[in-house]
Design a protein around this motif. Structure first.
Motif, short mmCIF file in Angstrom:
data_model
loop_
_atom_site.label_atom_id
_atom_site.label_comp_id
_atom_site.label_asym_id
_atom_site.label_seq_id
_atom_site.Cartn_x
_atom_site.Cartn_y
_atom_site.Cartn_z
N UNK A 136 -6.93 -8.87 13.26
CA UNK A 136 -5.66 -9.42 13.74
C UNK A 136 -4.95 -10.21 12.65
N UNK A 137 -5.70 -11.04 11.93
CA UNK A 137 -5.09 -11.87 10.89
C UNK A 137 -4.63 -11.02 9.72
N UNK A 138 -5.50 -10.11 9.25
CA UNK A 138 -5.18 -9.30 8.08
C UNK A 138 -4.00 -8.38 8.31
N UNK A 139 -4.04 -7.61 9.38
CA UNK A 139 -2.95 -6.68 9.67
C UNK A 139 -1.67 -7.41 10.03
N UNK A 140 -1.82 -8.53 10.78
CA UNK A 140 -0.65 -9.33 11.13
C UNK A 140 0.03 -9.91 9.90
N UNK A 141 -0.76 -10.33 8.92
CA UNK A 141 -0.21 -10.89 7.69
C UNK A 141 0.59 -9.86 6.92
N UNK A 142 0.02 -8.64 6.77
CA UNK A 142 0.75 -7.58 6.06
C UNK A 142 2.05 -7.25 6.78
N UNK A 143 2.00 -7.14 8.10
CA UNK A 143 3.22 -6.84 8.87
C UNK A 143 4.26 -7.94 8.69
N UNK A 144 3.83 -9.18 8.73
CA UNK A 144 4.75 -10.30 8.56
C UNK A 144 5.42 -10.25 7.19
N UNK A 145 4.64 -9.98 6.15
CA UNK A 145 5.19 -9.94 4.79
C UNK A 145 6.20 -8.79 4.64
N UNK A 146 5.85 -7.61 5.15
CA UNK A 146 6.75 -6.47 5.02
C UNK A 146 8.04 -6.70 5.81
N UNK A 147 7.92 -7.36 6.96
CA UNK A 147 9.10 -7.60 7.79
C UNK A 147 10.03 -8.66 7.21
N UNK A 148 9.46 -9.66 6.53
CA UNK A 148 10.26 -10.82 6.11
C UNK A 148 10.67 -10.80 4.64
N UNK A 149 10.02 -9.97 3.82
CA UNK A 149 10.33 -9.96 2.39
C UNK A 149 11.17 -8.75 2.03
N UNK A 150 12.43 -8.93 1.64
CA UNK A 150 13.30 -7.80 1.30
C UNK A 150 12.75 -6.93 0.18
#
Length: 299
Positions: A28-42
């Motif tokens: 949950x933490x690992x996949x959630x972190x990658x998703x957060x970064x891809x969504x928020x970093x242009x």
């Protein structure tokens, strides 16, 4: 149906919940972190990272479909599962495996374009093409797996106790009274189509990549080109090797105890979801830098 958990290790269910719940949290933490970064970093809004984000979503769907019911079984001895819920779980678990494999093919194509056609990368892999690739992988998973629960609904079941931690297709098929040849044939067809065709396409992509890399005159350029594929290659190994090993031992390992087969079946589903974000976090500089920046900002 009644899920029996891991036959032979019933007394160890509470202890087994510790590694599985730990893996669940890390996933949950690992996949959630990658998703957060891809969504928020242009800077990560590129085809490679969009496909990676979809892979993380598929890993989360697979894990959330599998682990909560397993932990309820281990912690509270909650073994019962309605037929509809069982078939739904089967659809999402096996469907996620098909989509994951199809995404690895799409990511292999992405790496081929990045290495062999770098100047035309943005032209070939447009956002529209990436969306179509994503939809095609989802459609492949849904269309290939949907017949499995539909074929099961025509059967009458003599046994309702499934010796497994989740509603695996073949484990449910073995509970039926009637002829299950269509179910078995279709299950084998899906395995051969998914693993055989997808690995063939991935192998073809890397043959073309290797041919292109060997033509480079600079050793630094050769190393840089190979390094762009390293994370994807590790993910391929993590995805296919445990799955093939589990499939082979299930068919020829008659002397292997049942609990070993079931543990392997759970691990081949969970290991990719566990290791994929770690591999990309270590091997991909952009993600590593973003994670480091957030960690430093937090301290």
């Amino acid at each position: 149906f009644t899920l029996m958990g891991i036959p032979g290790l019933e007394s160890q269910h509470l202890w087994l919940s510790v590694p599985f719940s730990s893996m669940f949290l890390v996933i949950l933490i690992g996949n959630g972190t990658i998703l957060f970064l891809v969504a928020t970093q242009p800077t990560l809004h590129t085809p490679m990272y969009q496909l990676l984000a979809l892979l993380m979503v598929v890993d989360l769907v697979s894990t959330l479909t599998l682990v909560p019911k397993m932990l309820c079984l281990f912690w509270f001895n909650d073994r019962d599962i309605a037929a509809g819920a069982c078939f739904t779980q089967m659809f999402f678990i096996h469907g996620a495996s098909v989509v994951r494999s199809a995404l690895l093919v799409a990511m292999a194509f992405d790496r081929y374009v990045a290495v062999c056609e770098p100047l035309r990368y943005n032209t070939i892999l447009s956002h529209a093409l990436v969306r179509r690739l994503g939809l095609a992988t989802l459609a492949k998973g849904a269309l290939l797996i949907l017949p499995m629960p539909l074929l099961l609904q025509r059967l009458t079941f003599c046994h309702m106790a499934i010796p497994h931690t989740y509603c695996d297709h073949m484990a449910v098929v073995k509970m039926a009274c009637h002829c299950t040849r269509p179910n078995r044939i279709y299950g084998l067809f899906v395995i051969l189509l998914v693993v055989g065709l997808d690995l063939l396409l991935i192998g073809l992509s890397y043959i073309l990549i290797l041919q292109s890399v060997l033509r480079l005159n600079s050793q630094d350029a050769t190393w840089k080109a190979l390094n762009t594929c390293s994370a994807h290659l590790f993910v391929i190994l993590v995805t296919y090797v445990p799955a093939l090993f589990s499939s082979i031992t299930h068919r020829i390992g008659r002397n292997i105890p049942p609990h070993a087969h079931i543990l392997l079946a759970n691990l081949y589903l969970l290991l990719p979801s566990l290791l994929n974000p770690i591999i990309y976090g270590i091997k991909t500089k952009e993600i590593r830098d973003k994670v480091t920046k957030y960690m430093c900002r937090g301290t």
